[in-house]
Design a protein around this motif. Structure first.
Motif, PDB file in Angstrom:
ATOM      1  N   GLY A  51       0.824  -1.200   0.000  1.00  0.00           N
ATOM      2  CA  GLY A  51       0.000   0.000   0.000  1.00  0.00           C
ATOM      3  C   GLY A  51       0.857   1.248   0.000  1.00  0.00           C
ATOM      4  O   GLY A  51       2.087   1.185  -0.056  1.00  0.00           O
TER       5      GLY A  51
ATOM      6  N   PRO B 288       1.308   5.120   2.119  1.00  0.00           N
ATOM      7  CA  PRO B 288       0.932   5.717   3.401  1.00  0.00           C
ATOM      8  C   PRO B 288      -0.349   6.537   3.311  1.00  0.00           C
ATOM      9  O   PRO B 288      -0.593   7.224   2.319  1.00  0.00           O
ATOM     10  CB  PRO B 288       2.140   6.595   3.740  1.00  0.00           C
ATOM     11  CG  PRO B 288       3.274   5.941   3.031  1.00  0.00           C
ATOM     12  CD  PRO B 288       2.690   5.434   1.747  1.00  0.00           C
ATOM     13  N   THR B 289      -1.154   6.450   4.342  1.00  0.00           N
ATOM     14  CA  THR B 289      -2.399   7.220   4.408  1.00  0.00           C
ATOM     15  C   THR B 289      -2.198   8.444   5.300  1.00  0.00           C
ATOM     16  O   THR B 289      -1.190   8.588   5.976  1.00  0.00           O
ATOM     17  CB  THR B 289      -3.527   6.347   4.970  1.00  0.00           C
ATOM     18  OG1 THR B 289      -3.159   5.908   6.292  1.00  0.00           O
ATOM     19  CG2 THR B 289      -3.767   5.132   4.091  1.00  0.00           C
ATOM     20  N   GLY B 290      -3.182   9.322   5.277  1.00  0.00           N
ATOM     21  CA  GLY B 290      -3.156  10.479   6.166  1.00  0.00           C
ATOM     22  C   GLY B 290      -2.424  11.685   5.622  1.00  0.00           C
ATOM     23  O   GLY B 290      -2.301  12.696   6.320  1.00  0.00           O
ATOM     24  N   TYR B 291      -1.948  11.612   4.371  1.00  0.00           N
ATOM     25  CA  TYR B 291      -1.262  12.753   3.759  1.00  0.00           C
ATOM     26  C   TYR B 291      -2.102  13.291   2.600  1.00  0.00           C
ATOM     27  O   TYR B 291      -2.756  12.534   1.888  1.00  0.00           O
ATOM     28  CB  TYR B 291       0.119  12.341   3.246  1.00  0.00           C
ATOM     29  CG  TYR B 291       1.094  11.992   4.353  1.00  0.00           C
ATOM     30  CD1 TYR B 291       1.816  12.981   5.009  1.00  0.00           C
ATOM     31  CD2 TYR B 291       1.280  10.668   4.731  1.00  0.00           C
ATOM     32  CE1 TYR B 291       2.708  12.653   6.021  1.00  0.00           C
ATOM     33  CE2 TYR B 291       2.171  10.333   5.740  1.00  0.00           C
ATOM     34  CZ  TYR B 291       2.881  11.338   6.384  1.00  0.00           C
ATOM     35  OH  TYR B 291       3.763  11.009   7.391  1.00  0.00           O
TER      36      TYR B 291
ATOM     37  N   ARG C 252       0.285  12.204  -2.462  1.00  0.00           N
ATOM     38  CA  ARG C 252       1.186  11.064  -2.403  1.00  0.00           C
ATOM     39  C   ARG C 252       1.575  10.640  -3.813  1.00  0.00           C
ATOM     40  O   ARG C 252       0.758  10.698  -4.732  1.00  0.00           O
ATOM     41  CB  ARG C 252       0.519   9.892  -1.674  1.00  0.00           C
ATOM     42  CG  ARG C 252       0.160  10.192  -0.220  1.00  0.00           C
ATOM     43  CD  ARG C 252      -0.827   9.185   0.328  1.00  0.00           C
ATOM     44  NE  ARG C 252      -2.101   9.242  -0.379  1.00  0.00           N
ATOM     45  CZ  ARG C 252      -3.024   8.293  -0.313  1.00  0.00           C
ATOM     46  NH1 ARG C 252      -2.816   7.208   0.410  1.00  0.00           N
ATOM     47  NH2 ARG C 252      -4.154   8.413  -0.975  1.00  0.00           N
TER      48      ARG C 252
ATOM     49  N   LYS D 219      -5.550  12.296  -1.329  1.00  0.00           N
ATOM     50  CA  LYS D 219      -5.920  11.793  -0.019  1.00  0.00           C
ATOM     51  C   LYS D 219      -7.259  11.076  -0.113  1.00  0.00           C
ATOM     52  O   LYS D 219      -8.161  11.499  -0.833  1.00  0.00           O
ATOM     53  CB  LYS D 219      -6.022  12.955   0.972  1.00  0.00           C
ATOM     54  CG  LYS D 219      -6.229  12.545   2.421  1.00  0.00           C
ATOM     55  CD  LYS D 219      -6.183  13.754   3.335  1.00  0.00           C
ATOM     56  CE  LYS D 219      -6.324  13.357   4.791  1.00  0.00           C
ATOM     57  NZ  LYS D 219      -6.240  14.528   5.695  1.00  0.00           N
ATOM     58  N   GLY D 220      -7.373   9.968   0.620  1.00  0.00           N
ATOM     59  CA  GLY D 220      -8.610   9.215   0.620  1.00  0.00           C
ATOM     60  C   GLY D 220      -8.640   8.086  -0.384  1.00  0.00           C
ATOM     61  O   GLY D 220      -9.517   7.230  -0.339  1.00  0.00           O
TER      62      GLY D 220
ATOM     63  N   ASP E 117      -6.742   4.835  -1.503  1.00  0.00           N
ATOM     64  CA  ASP E 117      -5.759   3.924  -0.910  1.00  0.00           C
ATOM     65  C   ASP E 117      -5.532   2.705  -1.807  1.00  0.00           C
ATOM     66  O   ASP E 117      -6.050   1.611  -1.556  1.00  0.00           O
ATOM     67  CB  ASP E 117      -6.227   3.489   0.484  1.00  0.00           C
ATOM     68  CG  ASP E 117      -6.389   4.668   1.427  1.00  0.00           C
ATOM     69  OD1 ASP E 117      -5.541   5.573   1.370  1.00  0.00           O
ATOM     70  OD2 ASP E 117      -7.360   4.694   2.187  1.00  0.00           O
TER      71      ASP E 117
END
Length: 304
Positions: free
Chosen positions: A189, A191-194, A197, A223-224, A226
């Motif tokens: 995957g 990274p999430t929360g940024y 990306r 963002k959002g 994934d």
């Protein structure tokens, strides 16, 4: 699912040394705070020409330069008096702030004998409050950087935070920067929360949502979203991103939130107000002839 796919363009940063340039791009100037990204090599540098490929002293403001090598060695010297050889797996993180000059030279005997060089160089824009900070330089060894492994997966966190890991590299804004190696069929995957990306395919190819993407492409996600990255074959990836810092202007080696500040930096370099490295001050790169105003679009050929 994808914001944009950026295909690398060739850029000759110095005569005889062509790199793959990803950022800045006309339709996507930054990914998080990352405003510049070059992939150099793999290339063999014969002894007869290695000195012509040295990057002479040149200035920066308003950013951090990040050098990461897969193979080879480069000698860094800067205005602070730092002399540091960077080797594969290490991180050279130089923050220019209000102004610094540095050089990058090929002095390793193995390189002079025709050894291979491959590297990624990025620039990270600074938050406005840090654009006039004092210059600084740090070299981080591989053992200082977190490693994650699983079946068919190897990952080194170069900077920032991701997947519950935190790098020792000092940064000025929320971001992540990772070196990932996957065996064929491995799934990974991002990274999430940024807010922003990106995944750069250094070698090999990957599948995202059933579609193939190839080496030399930078995949940018919002963002959002994934996605699962599936290695279609053995591959090497660089993952990067972070929070958007707002508009930045770029001209040559200068980055700033202010056009006027870049004009000042031009004059500072002409007038010698940005110090040369004390142990590498007999030559330097003059300001380019192009006297155009700082642009919010792609930069001219740029040395890092």
């Amino acid at each position: 699912m994808l914001d944009i796919v950026i295909a690398s363009r060739q850029a000759e940063i110095i005569p005889g040394f062509v790199v793959k340039r990803l950022l800045p791009y006309q339709l996507r100037r930054m990914v998080g705070p990352f405003i510049f990204m070059d992939h150099g090599g793999p290339v063999a540098i014969p002894n007869a020409v290695h000195s012509n490929l040295d990057v002479l002293p040149h200035p920066h403001i308003g950013l951090s330069t990040v050098s990461y090598l897969f193979s080879g060695e480069i000698m860094h010297r800067d205005s602070l008096g730092v002399e540091q050889a960077i080797k594969p797996g290490e991180v050279n993180w130089m923050t220019a702030g209000k102004g610094i000059a540095h050089s990058e030279r090929f002095e390793d005997p193995a390189i002079r004998a025709g050894g291979s060089l491959e590297m990624i160089q990025t620039w990270v824009a600074l938050p406005e409050k840090d654009e006039e900070a004092d210059p600084a330089f740090y070299n981080y060894k591989p053992e200082q950087l977190p490693i994650f492994t699983d079946a068919g997966i190897w990952m080194r966190l170069i900077a920032g935070e991701a997947f519950g890991l935190k790098s020792a590299v000092k940064t000025s804004s929320p971001l992540f920067y990772m070196h990932v190696a996957l065996k064929a069929g491995a799934r990974f995957g991002i990274p999430t929360g940024y807010a922003e990306r990106g995944v750069y395919i250094v070698h090999g190819s990957v599948l995202v949502n059933g579609k193939a993407y190839l080496a030399g492409q930078l995949l940018v996600f919002s963002k959002g979203v994934d996605p699962v990255i599936i290695a279609a074959e053995q591959c090497t990836l660089m993952m990067l991103g972070g929070e958007n810092l707002g508009q930045r202007y770029i001209w040559w080696n200068f980055v700033s939130s202010s056009r006027e500040r870049i004009e000042q930096a031009k004059e500072d370099w002409i007038q010698g107000r940005i110090k040369l490295p004390p142990t590498d001050n007999s030559e330097y790169i003059p300001l380019p002839e192009d006297r155009s105003k700082p642009s919010g679009g792609p930069a001219p050929n740029t040395l890092s």
